[in-house]
Write an enzyme that holds these catalytic residues in place. Sequence first.
Site, PDB file in Angstrom:
ATOM      1  N   ASN A  64      -6.391  -2.945   2.141  1.00 19.75           N
ATOM      2  CA  ASN A  64      -6.271  -4.388   2.265  1.00 19.75           C
ATOM      3  C   ASN A  64      -7.656  -4.993   2.411  1.00 19.75           C
ATOM      4  OD1 ASN A  64      -3.473  -4.386   2.218  1.00 19.75           O
ATOM      5  ND2 ASN A  64      -3.259  -4.393   4.430  1.00 19.75           N
ATOM      6  N   ARG A 100       0.830  -1.210   0.000  1.00 22.16           N
ATOM      7  CA  ARG A 100       0.000   0.000   0.000  1.00 22.16           C
ATOM      8  C   ARG A 100       0.864   1.259   0.000  1.00 22.16           C
ATOM      9  NH1 ARG A 100      -3.626   0.045   4.787  1.00 22.16           N
ATOM     10  NH2 ARG A 100      -1.918  -1.137   5.676  1.00 22.16           N
TER      11      ARG A 100
END
Length: 90
Positions: A38, A20
Site C-alpha cells: 500500500n 493485497r
Amino acid sequence: MSKIGVHVVVSGTVQEVGFRFFTVREAERLGIVGHVRNLESGEVDIEAFGEPEAIKNFLAFLEHGPKTAMVEHLVAKEIPVKHLISFTSS
C-alpha cells in the site's frame, strides 16, 4: 520463454478491501514473483515478474481486482526482471 517484469500502480478503492491478499493469491496461482504494498496516497504498488502470458493474465486480474475493490485506474510499465523467489505483501 524469458520472463518479463512490470511495475503497476492501482488506484481507486484498493486499500482495506483485501486487494493485497487477493493479489498475492493470484500471483502465486500464476507462478509470478514480486511484491505488493500500500502507498500513503491510497494506491497499491506492485512489481511482478513472470512469463509474458502469466503477466498478461495478472494485469487482467488487477484491472478489476477482487469483488470488494473498485479499480478506477491502473498504470503498468515494463521494468527489468528481478530474480526473486516468491510474491510478498508488505
